[in-house]
Design an enzyme around this catalytic site. Structure first.
Site, short mmCIF file in Angstrom:
data_model
loop_
_atom_site.label_atom_id
_atom_site.label_comp_id
_atom_site.label_asym_id
_atom_site.label_seq_id
_atom_site.Cartn_x
_atom_site.Cartn_y
_atom_site.Cartn_z
N ARG A 244 -8.36 2.54 5.13
CA ARG A 244 -8.86 2.99 3.84
C ARG A 244 -9.94 4.04 4.07
O ARG A 244 -10.82 3.88 4.91
CB ARG A 244 -9.45 1.80 3.04
CG ARG A 244 -8.37 0.95 2.36
CD ARG A 244 -7.68 1.72 1.26
NE ARG A 244 -6.62 1.01 0.57
CZ ARG A 244 -5.34 1.07 0.91
NH1 ARG A 244 -4.94 1.79 1.92
NH2 ARG A 244 -4.44 0.42 0.20
N GLU A 273 -8.34 10.96 -2.70
CA GLU A 273 -7.04 11.56 -2.34
C GLU A 273 -6.34 12.08 -3.59
O GLU A 273 -6.22 11.32 -4.56
CB GLU A 273 -6.17 10.50 -1.64
CG GLU A 273 -6.77 10.03 -0.34
CD GLU A 273 -6.00 8.90 0.31
OE1 GLU A 273 -6.32 8.55 1.45
OE2 GLU A 273 -5.06 8.36 -0.32
N HIS A 301 -2.18 10.45 4.04
CA HIS A 301 -1.91 9.04 3.70
C HIS A 301 -0.43 8.73 3.92
O HIS A 301 0.25 8.15 3.06
CB HIS A 301 -2.32 8.72 2.27
CG HIS A 301 -2.59 7.26 2.04
ND1 HIS A 301 -3.57 6.80 1.21
CD2 HIS A 301 -2.00 6.16 2.56
CE1 HIS A 301 -3.57 5.48 1.20
NE2 HIS A 301 -2.62 5.06 2.01
#
Length: 341
Positions: A244, A273, A301
């Protein structure tokens, strides 16, 4: 037969017509699939009519949103992380929140190892130099700020759950000596895995040549890698985060890299993000001044992603919803401490 349960996916991360979900649901769910970023883009009627929600990561479930979930009986996070879901408010409303923790373990562990190898073998700099000048750049002896022999290095893992464990096993195959910091780890688990358990985070950081983060985001772990943690690390150490983004204080990381207090970082996740382009770290990553070249690798990600893992996440989310809606079976509930039945 039970009438199909109206199931909302507000922020689908796929572009077909919910083919995997429809197959897994076998007619038990009436699927409504949207692709929005942010809950405010979705009509209140959709929230109010949903009996179940299959949630990705673009629509946070906030305390203000929970009262709109008038018919909702379950929220299933199509993935492992759930820090964007308000657990207390959903629990108080009697809505269980479940996740899918077992869909991309191999992919994330592979990605963490890939980032380590990319930085320790100087892959980015070599590639960029040859692309810029195939002749003059074809030289192994140029700047190689992060190259070290991998065998014999010490890897410090923060969080030895499923993915941390998978990463540890892969790392041992490369000859890395593995340490782990995880206060919640059952005693003896480290013995079964053949890793060294560390009681103090900063002690481990000071010994590690590579640090890999695999912890969930909680109030205790937010900014677990802050200025003090980075100061504890070796100047030649590499930091990898596939967990994370908010585990790392990005400003502190920027300063540590710029001041050569750590060697390099590989990030698959960021606190926001897509990232903020004007953040000093992201701005320098874009501009590529000499001091950052080859020392920061960023991926979008994507550690979790493969065709197989995405299919698993989608299918298992549906199976989790159906198990509860039809059979009353609650799988992987993450807000049980707050849940009012």
């Amino acid at each position: 037969m039970t009438a199909p349960f109206r199931t909302l996916t507000p922020d689908a991360q796929y572009h077909d017509d919910a083919l995997v979900e429809r197959e897994a649901a076998a007619g038990l769910l009436n699927l409504v699939t949207l692709r929005e970023r942010g809950a405010e883009a979705i009509p209140d009627a959709e929230w109010e009519q949903a009996e179940a929600i299959l949630l990705w990561h673009e629509c946070p479930i906030t305390p203000a949103l929970v009262p709109k979930l008038k018919k909702c009986r379950i929220i299933v996070r199509c993935g492992a992380g759930f820090d964007h879901v308000e657990l207390k408010a959903t629990g108080a409303a009697g809505i269980p929140v479940c996740n899918v923790p077992d869909y991309g373990t191999s992919e994330v562990a592979d990605h963490a190892i890939a980032l380590m190898l990319t930085l320790r073998r100087n892959i980015v700099q070599y590639n960029d130099r040859i692309r810029t000048d195939p002749v003059a750049g074809f030289d192994w002896s140029g700047p190689a700020t992060t190259i070290r022999r991998i065998r014999g290095q010490k890897l410090g893992i923060v969080g030895l759950g499923r993915i941390g464990t998978a990463t540890a096993l892969r790392a041992k195959a490369f000859g890395l000596e593995v340490m782990a910091y995880d206060p919640g780890l059952p005693w003896g688990q480290e013995i079964a895995l053949g890793v060294t358990r560390m009681a103090d985070l900063h002690d481990m950081l000071g010994k590690a040549d590579i640090v890999s983060l695999h912890a969930p985001l909680t109030e205790e772990t937010r900014h677990i890698i802050d200025a003090a943690a980075l100061a504890a690390m070796k100047p030649e150490a590499v930091l990898v985060n596939t967990a994370r983004g908010a585990l790392i204080d990005l400003g502190a990381l920027h300063a540590a890299l710029k001041e050569n207090r750590i060697a390099a970082a590989g990030l698959d996740v960021l606190p926001k993000e897509p990232p903020e382009a004007d953040h000093p770290l992201m701005r320098d990553f874009h501009d590529q001044p000499d001091w950052i070249r080859g020392r920061l690798v960023v991926t979008p990600h994507a550690a979790w992603y493969s065709i197989e893992s995405q299919t698993d996440a989608r299918r298992k989310a549906v199976e989790t919803a159906i198990a509860y809606l039809r059979d009353g079976e609650l799988r992987n509930c993450v807000n049980g401490a707050y849940l009012k039945r």
